[in-house]
Scaffold this motif. Structure first.
Motif, PDB file in Angstrom:
ATOM      1  N   TYR A 124       0.731   1.128  -6.767  1.00 32.49           N
ATOM      2  CA  TYR A 124      -0.234  -0.125  -6.742  1.00 32.49           C
ATOM      3  C   TYR A 124      -1.880   0.297  -6.758  1.00 32.49           C
ATOM      4  CZ  TYR A 124       3.948  -3.187  -6.902  1.00 32.49           C
ATOM      5  OH  TYR A 124       5.040  -3.623  -7.439  1.00 32.49           O
ATOM      6  N   VAL A 132      -4.698  -1.080  -5.725  1.00 33.40           N
ATOM      7  CA  VAL A 132      -5.295  -1.962  -4.799  1.00 33.40           C
ATOM      8  C   VAL A 132      -5.871  -1.307  -3.599  1.00 33.40           C
ATOM      9  CG1 VAL A 132      -3.602  -3.961  -5.574  1.00 33.40           C
ATOM     10  CG2 VAL A 132      -3.163  -2.561  -3.604  1.00 33.40           C
ATOM     11  N   TYR A 179      -5.280  -1.402  -0.006  1.00 34.10           N
ATOM     12  CA  TYR A 179      -4.311  -1.708   1.100  1.00 34.10           C
ATOM     13  C   TYR A 179      -4.834  -2.336   2.113  1.00 34.10           C
ATOM     14  CZ  TYR A 179      -0.825   0.283  -2.117  1.00 34.10           C
ATOM     15  OH  TYR A 179      -0.162   0.719  -3.044  1.00 34.10           O
ATOM     16  N   ILE A 201      -5.595  -5.770   1.525  1.00 37.82           N
ATOM     17  CA  ILE A 201      -4.353  -6.529   1.536  1.00 37.82           C
ATOM     18  C   ILE A 201      -3.697  -6.748   2.882  1.00 37.82           C
ATOM     19  CG2 ILE A 201      -2.011  -6.439   0.770  1.00 37.82           C
ATOM     20  CD1 ILE A 201      -4.084  -7.001  -1.353  1.00 37.82           C
ATOM     21  N   ALA A 235       4.310  -6.514  -1.561  1.00 38.30           N
ATOM     22  CA  ALA A 235       3.909  -6.280  -2.777  1.00 38.30           C
ATOM     23  C   ALA A 235       4.091  -7.197  -3.662  1.00 38.30           C
ATOM     24  CB  ALA A 235       4.295  -4.675  -3.219  1.00 38.30           C
ATOM     25  N   ASP A 236       3.081  -7.222  -4.669  1.00 38.12           N
ATOM     26  CA  ASP A 236       3.081  -8.163  -5.634  1.00 38.12           C
ATOM     27  C   ASP A 236       3.193  -7.418  -7.025  1.00 38.12           C
ATOM     28  OD1 ASP A 236       2.770 -10.183  -7.728  1.00 38.12           O
ATOM     29  OD2 ASP A 236       0.864 -11.285  -6.857  1.00 38.12           O
ATOM     30  N   TRP A 268       0.405  -6.805  -9.247  1.00 39.63           N
ATOM     31  CA  TRP A 268      -0.767  -6.040  -9.037  1.00 39.63           C
ATOM     32  C   TRP A 268      -0.808  -4.768 -10.129  1.00 39.63           C
ATOM     33  CZ3 TRP A 268       0.592  -4.970  -3.179  1.00 39.63           C
ATOM     34  CH2 TRP A 268       0.028  -6.226  -2.390  1.00 39.63           C
ATOM     35  N   ARG A 326      -1.157  -1.007 -11.639  1.00 45.29           N
ATOM     36  CA  ARG A 326      -0.414  -0.043 -11.344  1.00 45.29           C
ATOM     37  C   ARG A 326      -1.315   1.182 -11.777  1.00 45.29           C
ATOM     38  NH1 ARG A 326       5.645   0.269 -12.680  1.00 45.29           N
ATOM     39  NH2 ARG A 326       4.585  -0.013 -14.678  1.00 45.29           N
TER      40      ARG A 326
END
Length: 524
Positions: free
Chosen positions: A12, A14, A16, A19, A27-28, A31, A33
């Protein structure tokens, strides 16, 4: 993670830290990748050492690179077969033997020093040049000195003993070295011994005769006579010399023919196309079984050893029964049984049961491979036999290019490779029934003989059940067959079946190649 499963190739994209600061611990899937940025960890349980694929991270989007490399290897085999076949015809068996082994040595050792895919692929391409040729050149040389009575035995049993022993040992060399680079060097280095060949092995007297060097051939035969402690009357050498001159005259008459002549008449065209399709099917099924051992659910080293061991009983059995039951029904039954066992392997639990059935499929395709090698040389007419068999075997190499991609389908479904190999085996076996039987028949000499060969034969004809002809006819027929065999140009490759070609085909002496190679090309 997607659908409860981790993805090996993506992560992902994002932050972290943010998050976690927001209190999110799951995890969504929505999100964004990206491809993995920090490399991969590998499971070395099955193969307990790093390979070129793991060292260079040929995974995910690059997972097909090993498959491409194997196909490039077979492209090299096609080029090398043509190149060293020409060298053997033009300059002799010994120069071709030295050249192909040195090519395998240099490219094999060079493989250990590559740093990217294209360097690896280029080395595999040049290793392919030596594929089969590195040992079949010597194999041809030996068979050209062996009399007709022992050729089938030598052709089959030499492969059964020496190839089987080396192939069974190979995975354990890989296991104990535990280093793919060192394995490449260790398995290539023995090829250096080829430099001693000119000092211990004479050039083929048959090849010398085909080049008009009769006196030199006689000189070699006299040395062999002395070494064997035998005494040959001078008049025998004179008869031999006169015979050689007649053969050269015959060759000059046959030189105007080419492979294209096989496609100018309907029955001969049909026979040639059938031989091409059947040999491509055999080559693909054989090479597919060699490469598919890693998908059988058992230890790859043990399974590879056991699968290679099937060569010994297959060649031994064939040596005993081939001249009793004939080519057609043995080729059909062995191919069909290979296909049936391959399909059965897909409907039983993965593991010992599926592996046992797949290995039985490998056993039967070994038999059909050896039959096909000999059968093609017997069906095709003398005036184009050597050229035609060489062409058919090159088409087998073309089919082998596809084999790595068939095995790669195991990434989609583990059963797919065996399903494809099974279907191809059955189809190839049934097509074999459309070819003429050659056992106990005088081989076709001219194109017109080839057009008429097999006319009147029924699919249901079994040589072992044929009625005995009267004594005079039987004796005459056997004498004719023996005369043809006594002039045979024999070549076996990896399978080791004898190729019974008559004088005209021999003097052209194009190298009759075996596909397959595939036997030694599997990378552990």
């Amino acid at each position: 993670m997607t659908n409860g499963e981790y993805n090996n190739c993506y992560m992902y994209d994002v932050n972290y830290t943010e998050i976690l600061a927001q209190g999110k611990v799951m995890a969504d899937p929505q999100w964004p990748r990206v491809k993995c940025r920090h490399g991969w960890s590998y499971n070395f349980t099955e193969i307990p050492y790093a390979t070129v694929a793991t060292e260079q991270n040929w995974v995910c989007d690059d997972a097909a690179l090993p498959t491409y490399a194997q196909s490039i290897f077979f492209l090299g085999a096609i080029v090398g077969g043509l190149l060293f076949g020409w060298v053997a015809d033009r300059f002799g068996r010994i120069p071709a033997l030295i050249g192909t082994n040195m090519m395998g040595l240099l490219a094999g050792v060079g493989t250990a020093f590559v740093s990217n895919f294209w360097e690896f692929a280029i080395m595999r391409f040049f290793v392919g040049f030596a594929f089969d040729n590195c040992f079949t050149m010597m194999y041809i040389l030996v068979l050209e000195y062996v009399g007709p009575k022992y050729r089938t035995f030598v052709a089959n049993m030499s492969i059964a003993i020496f190839f089987t022993g080396a192939a069974c040992l190979l995975p354990w060399i890989a296991y104990f070295l535990a280093d793919w680079k060192l394995l490449a060097i260790v398995t290539s280095a023995p090829l250096l011994l080829v430099i001693f060949t000119p000092f211990v092995v004479p050039e083929s007297a048959r090849w010398l005769v085909s080049q008009g060097k009769v006196e030199k051939a006689v000189g070699i035969l006299k040395k062999l006579e002395k070494g064997n402690g035998r005494q040959v009357p001078p008049q025998t050498y004179q008869i031999f010399t006169d015979s050689c001159k007649r053969m050269q005259e015959q060759e000059a008459q046959n030189g105007k023919y080419s492979v294209l002549d096989l496609f100018k008449s309907p029955r001969l065209r049909r026979t040639t196309l059938l031989l091409i399709v059947i040999w491509m099917a055999i080559s693909l099924v054989f090479d597919g079984h060699v490469r598919n051992v890693g998908s059988l659910g058992l230890d790859i080293f043990f399974t590879f050893t056991l699968a290679c061991f099937t060569e010994l009983p297959a060649d031994t059995l064939l040596t005993v029964i081939l001249d009793r039951f004939g080519r057609r029904w043995l080729a059909c039954s062995s191919m069909v049984l290979s296909g049936v066992f391959s399909l059965l392997a897909t409907v039983v639990p993965v593991g010992i049961y599926s592996a046992a059935l797949a290995i039985m499929g490998r056993f039967f395709v070994n038999i059909s491979y050896n039959i096909g090698l000999q059968w093609a040389a017997e069906v095709l007419p003398t005036v184009v036999r050597a050229q035609a068999v060489a062409f058919i075997h090159i088409m087998g190499y073309v089919a082998s290019i596809i084999a790595p991609f068939v095995v790669y389908l195991a990434n989609i479904s583990q059963a797919l490779p065996l399903i494809i190999l099974g279907i191809l085996g059955i189809i190839g076996g049934l097509l074999a029934l459309l070819l003429p039987e050659t056992l106990n028949h005088v081989l076709p000499q001219t194109l017109s003989d080839g057009e008429e060969f097999g006319r009147g034969q029924s699919i249901w004809d079994f040589p072992c059940l044929a009625k005995q002809v009267d004594g005079d006819e039987d004796e005459k027929r056997n004498a004719d067959v023996e005369e043809v065999r006594s002039q045979a140009f024999v070549r076996g490759s990896q399978t080791g079946a004898s190729l019974n070609a008559s004088t005209g085909g021999e003097l052209r002496s194009s190298i009759l190649r075996r596909s397959t190679k595939s036997r030694n090309s599997t990378k552990l």
